[in-house]
Write an enzyme that holds these catalytic residues in place. Structure first.
Site, PDB file in Angstrom:
ATOM      1  N   ASP A 244       0.856  -1.187   0.000  1.00  0.00           N
ATOM      2  CA  ASP A 244       0.000   0.000   0.000  1.00  0.00           C
ATOM      3  C   ASP A 244       0.898   1.246   0.000  1.00  0.00           C
ATOM      4  OD1 ASP A 244       0.771   0.521   2.630  1.00  0.00           O
ATOM      5  OD2 ASP A 244      -1.244   0.360   3.475  1.00  0.00           O
TER       6      ASP A 244
ATOM      7  N   CYS B  41       2.913  -3.107   3.979  1.00  0.00           N
ATOM      8  CA  CYS B  41       2.111  -1.917   4.267  1.00  0.00           C
ATOM      9  C   CYS B  41       2.869  -1.158   5.349  1.00  0.00           C
ATOM     10  CB  CYS B  41       0.675  -2.267   4.643  1.00  0.00           C
ATOM     11  SG  CYS B  41       0.457  -3.178   6.183  1.00  0.00           S
ATOM     12  N   GLY B  42       2.243  -0.173   5.971  1.00  0.00           N
ATOM     13  CA  GLY B  42       2.971   0.635   6.939  1.00  0.00           C
ATOM     14  C   GLY B  42       3.614  -0.205   8.027  1.00  0.00           C
TER      15      GLY B  42
ATOM     16  N   GLY C 227       3.009  -3.698   8.039  1.00  0.00           N
ATOM     17  CA  GLY C 227       3.029  -5.077   7.546  1.00  0.00           C
ATOM     18  C   GLY C 227       1.908  -5.903   8.143  1.00  0.00           C
TER      19      GLY C 227
ATOM     20  N   HIS D  10       6.695 -30.797  11.177  1.00  0.00           N
ATOM     21  CA  HIS D  10       6.291 -29.472  10.688  1.00  0.00           C
ATOM     22  C   HIS D  10       5.194 -29.598   9.636  1.00  0.00           C
ATOM     23  CE1 HIS D  10       9.265 -27.681  13.124  1.00  0.00           C
ATOM     24  NE2 HIS D  10      10.293 -28.156  12.438  1.00  0.00           N
TER      25      HIS D  10
HETATM   26  C1  RB5 Z   1      -2.212   2.826   6.225  1.00  0.00           C
HETATM   27  O1  RB5 Z   1      -2.169   4.092   6.749  1.00  0.00           O
HETATM   28  C2  RB5 Z   1      -1.819   1.806   7.275  1.00  0.00           C
HETATM   29  O2  RB5 Z   1      -2.908   1.559   8.102  1.00  0.00           O
HETATM   30  C3  RB5 Z   1      -1.334   0.536   6.627  1.00  0.00           C
HETATM   31  O3  RB5 Z   1      -0.237   0.807   5.825  1.00  0.00           O
HETATM   32  C4  RB5 Z   1      -0.919  -0.566   7.568  1.00  0.00           C
HETATM   33  O4  RB5 Z   1       0.008  -0.129   8.500  1.00  0.00           O
HETATM   34  C5  RB5 Z   1      -2.014  -1.342   8.186  1.00  0.00           C
HETATM   35  O5  RB5 Z   1      -1.815  -2.357   8.851  1.00  0.00           O
END
Ligand code: RB5
Length: 149
Positions: A8, A67-68, A70, A136
């Protein structure tokens, strides 16, 4: 090996850095980048869906999601049948997620990791095979059976 990558808006720069590491260290890996590519806000579940579709269709063997933190994108990936996404912000977890859990997606936090540590995590994750150990595999089979309960 074919690998799909997606992020994202919170991790576009880290995604680009990870792609550079893969191109340099793993030239045989073909990377399909499903976005996002800019700073405009997007919803991480939409990116997770694109990445997972590439894997469940067989178009890619493994994936990397960012994402920010993860967190959100990894949780979203784990809602999809057949996916084992592991958020790894350290090298040991990255190795274990392959050896013990046979993770098919690596999650990374763009606002958590620097480029250097992220590169080391990616290198460890991509170069560690699943152990194949019976215990595993048994646990993975039980884990995947939870999808149908
Ligand atoms: C986006 O602002 C943020 O919420 C997203 O990158 C992430 O960290 C979500 O888990």
């Amino acid at each position: 090996m074919k690998l799909v990558i997606g992020c994202d808006h919170g991790a576009v720069e880290l995604k680009d850095s990870v792609k550079e590491v893969i191109a340099k260290e793993f030239p045989d890996i073909e990377v399909n980048d499903v976005g996002t590519f800019g700073t405009a806000s997007v919803d991480y579940p939409d990116i997770a869906e694109k990445v997972c579709a590439e894997i469940t269709s067989g178009a890619a063997e493994k994936g990397i999601v960012l994402c920010g933190t993860g967190l959100g994108i990894s949780i979203a990936c784990n809602k999809v049948k057949g996916i084992r996404a592991a958020l790894c912000n350290d090298v040991f977890s990255a190795k274990m997620s392959r050896e013990h859990n046979d993770a098919n997606i690596l999650g990374l936090g763009g606002r958590v990791l620097g480029f250097g540590p992220a590169g080391e995590i990616v290198k460890a994750w991509l170069s560690t095979p699943f152990s194949g150990d019976e215990r595993h595999q048994r646990r993975i089979d039980k884990m995947m059976a939870l999808e149908n309960k």
